[in-house]
Design a protein around this motif. Structure first.
Motif, short mmCIF file in Angstrom:
data_model
loop_
_atom_site.label_atom_id
_atom_site.label_comp_id
_atom_site.label_asym_id
_atom_site.label_seq_id
_atom_site.Cartn_x
_atom_site.Cartn_y
_atom_site.Cartn_z
N GLN A 38 -9.71 -3.65 -3.10
CA GLN A 38 -10.25 -2.32 -2.81
C GLN A 38 -9.88 -1.96 -1.38
OE1 GLN A 38 -11.63 -0.34 -5.10
NE2 GLN A 38 -11.26 -1.99 -6.56
N THR A 39 -8.70 -1.41 -1.20
CA THR A 39 -8.17 -1.09 0.12
C THR A 39 -8.16 0.42 0.34
OG1 THR A 39 -5.90 -0.89 -0.66
CG2 THR A 39 -6.64 -3.11 -0.01
N PRO A 40 -8.05 0.85 1.59
CA PRO A 40 -7.90 2.29 1.84
C PRO A 40 -6.68 2.88 1.13
CG PRO A 40 -8.48 1.17 3.88
CD PRO A 40 -8.20 0.10 2.86
N GLY A 41 -5.61 2.11 1.04
CA GLY A 41 -4.42 2.59 0.34
C GLY A 41 -4.67 2.80 -1.14
N ARG A 42 -5.41 1.91 -1.74
CA ARG A 42 -5.75 2.08 -3.17
C ARG A 42 -6.58 3.33 -3.35
NH1 ARG A 42 -7.11 -2.05 -7.64
NH2 ARG A 42 -8.01 -0.69 -9.21
N ALA A 43 -7.55 3.54 -2.47
CA ALA A 43 -8.40 4.74 -2.55
C ALA A 43 -7.54 6.00 -2.38
CB ALA A 43 -9.50 4.69 -1.50
N ALA A 44 -6.58 5.97 -1.46
CA ALA A 44 -5.70 7.13 -1.24
C ALA A 44 -4.85 7.40 -2.48
CB ALA A 44 -4.82 6.90 -0.02
N ALA A 45 -4.33 6.33 -3.09
CA ALA A 45 -3.53 6.49 -4.31
C ALA A 45 -4.37 7.09 -5.43
CB ALA A 45 -2.94 5.14 -4.74
N GLU A 46 -5.56 6.57 -5.60
CA GLU A 46 -6.45 7.09 -6.64
C GLU A 46 -6.78 8.56 -6.38
OE1 GLU A 46 -9.57 4.19 -6.37
OE2 GLU A 46 -8.65 2.89 -7.89
N ALA A 47 -7.07 8.91 -5.13
CA ALA A 47 -7.40 10.30 -4.78
C ALA A 47 -6.22 11.23 -5.04
CB ALA A 47 -7.83 10.38 -3.32
N ALA A 48 -4.99 10.71 -4.88
CA ALA A 48 -3.79 11.51 -5.11
C ALA A 48 -3.37 11.53 -6.57
CB ALA A 48 -2.64 10.98 -4.25
N GLY A 49 -4.12 10.82 -7.43
CA GLY A 49 -3.80 10.79 -8.85
C GLY A 49 -2.64 9.88 -9.21
N ILE A 50 -2.33 8.94 -8.33
CA ILE A 50 -1.25 7.98 -8.59
C ILE A 50 -1.82 6.81 -9.39
CG2 ILE A 50 0.41 6.40 -7.52
CD1 ILE A 50 0.28 8.31 -5.04
N PRO A 51 -1.19 6.44 -10.49
CA PRO A 51 -1.69 5.32 -11.27
C PRO A 51 -1.70 4.01 -10.46
CG PRO A 51 -0.04 6.54 -12.51
CD PRO A 51 -0.02 7.07 -11.11
N VAL A 52 -2.83 3.31 -10.51
CA VAL A 52 -2.96 1.99 -9.88
C VAL A 52 -2.88 0.98 -11.01
CG1 VAL A 52 -4.39 0.46 -8.49
CG2 VAL A 52 -4.40 2.94 -8.03
N LEU A 53 -1.82 0.18 -10.99
CA LEU A 53 -1.53 -0.74 -12.09
C LEU A 53 -1.59 -2.19 -11.63
CD1 LEU A 53 1.66 1.12 -13.41
CD2 LEU A 53 -0.71 1.46 -14.15
N SER A 54 -1.70 -3.07 -12.61
CA SER A 54 -1.49 -4.48 -12.31
C SER A 54 0.01 -4.70 -12.15
CB SER A 54 -2.02 -5.35 -13.46
OG SER A 54 -1.19 -5.20 -14.61
N LEU A 55 0.40 -5.82 -11.61
CA LEU A 55 1.82 -6.12 -11.45
C LEU A 55 2.52 -6.13 -12.81
CD1 LEU A 55 3.86 -6.68 -9.24
CD2 LEU A 55 3.41 -9.10 -9.53
N ASN A 56 1.88 -6.71 -13.80
CA ASN A 56 2.47 -6.77 -15.14
C ASN A 56 2.62 -5.37 -15.75
OD1 ASN A 56 3.56 -8.46 -17.19
ND2 ASN A 56 1.75 -8.04 -18.43
N GLU A 57 1.61 -4.52 -15.56
CA GLU A 57 1.72 -3.14 -16.06
C GLU A 57 2.85 -2.39 -15.36
OE1 GLU A 57 -2.94 -2.15 -17.19
OE2 GLU A 57 -2.30 -2.02 -15.09
N LEU A 58 2.97 -2.61 -14.06
CA LEU A 58 4.04 -1.97 -13.30
C LEU A 58 5.41 -2.42 -13.81
CD1 LEU A 58 4.86 -0.19 -10.85
CD2 LEU A 58 4.92 -2.29 -9.54
N LEU A 59 5.56 -3.70 -14.05
CA LEU A 59 6.82 -4.21 -14.58
C LEU A 59 7.14 -3.60 -15.94
CD1 LEU A 59 6.49 -7.92 -13.47
CD2 LEU A 59 8.31 -6.33 -12.76
N GLY A 60 6.12 -3.36 -16.73
CA GLY A 60 6.32 -2.74 -18.04
C GLY A 60 6.81 -1.31 -17.95
N GLN A 61 6.52 -0.64 -16.85
CA GLN A 61 6.95 0.75 -16.67
C GLN A 61 8.14 0.89 -15.73
OE1 GLN A 61 3.72 3.34 -15.57
NE2 GLN A 61 2.36 2.48 -17.10
N ALA A 62 8.63 -0.23 -15.23
CA ALA A 62 9.65 -0.20 -14.18
C ALA A 62 10.98 0.42 -14.62
CB ALA A 62 9.89 -1.61 -13.63
N ALA A 63 11.24 0.50 -15.91
CA ALA A 63 12.49 1.11 -16.36
C ALA A 63 12.61 2.55 -15.90
CB ALA A 63 12.61 1.02 -17.88
N GLY A 64 11.49 3.21 -15.68
CA GLY A 64 11.50 4.59 -15.20
C GLY A 64 11.32 4.72 -13.71
N ILE A 65 11.41 3.61 -12.99
CA ILE A 65 11.21 3.60 -11.54
C ILE A 65 12.53 3.21 -10.88
CG2 ILE A 65 9.98 2.48 -9.63
CD1 ILE A 65 7.60 2.15 -11.57
N ASP A 66 12.90 3.95 -9.85
CA ASP A 66 14.15 3.68 -9.14
C ASP A 66 14.02 2.54 -8.13
OD1 ASP A 66 15.72 5.91 -10.29
OD2 ASP A 66 14.26 7.14 -9.22
#
Length: 122
Positions: A38-66
């Motif tokens: 629970q960091t200030p960066g996580r709170a900022a991401a949540e406030a901006a509507g950016i998905p906060v994922l686990s590392l495994n979830e992020l890897l699952g979506q990484a095909a669409g990430i540059d």
């Protein structure tokens, strides 16, 4: 449009996220972040509507990430990112270590990113 993700939103990652949020209208999209605490960066991401994922979830979506900026400062996370992308056959997504984030940062501002991680190589 460059789609990025940030892994690790502690002192370094939180500052980097702030800078990237300010650049979002310039051909940059923050697709997701990964942070377990629970960091200030996580709170900022949540406030901006950016998905906060686990590392495994992020890897699952990484095909669409540059670019994935790894700002965790943890060798195990770096290894998991590389292995996870390789296992999924993703040779497109680039993992940018903290040294690259510092280079990008130096082009955006005259401030320094916090120096909190030891050099564990990449």
């Amino acid at each position: 449009m460059q789609r990025i993700a940030i892994v690790g939103l502690g002192r370094v990652g939180s500052r980097f996220l702030e800078a990237m949020l300010g650049r979002a209208s310039r051909g940059l999209e923050i697709a997701a972040v990964a942070e377990t605490g629970q960091t200030p960066g996580r709170a900022a991401a949540e406030a901006a509507g950016i998905p906060v994922l686990s590392l495994n979830e992020l890897l699952g979506q990484a095909a669409g990430i540059d670019i994935v900026f790894d700002l965790s400062g943890q060798l195990a996370v770096r290894q998991s990112l590389r292995q996870g992308l390789a296992t999924r056959g993703n040779s497109r997504t680039v993992i940018a270590p903290e040294s690259v984030a510092r280079l990008v940062w130096s082009m955006l501002t005259s401030e320094d990113l916090p120096q909190v991680h030891t050099d564990t190589g990449y």
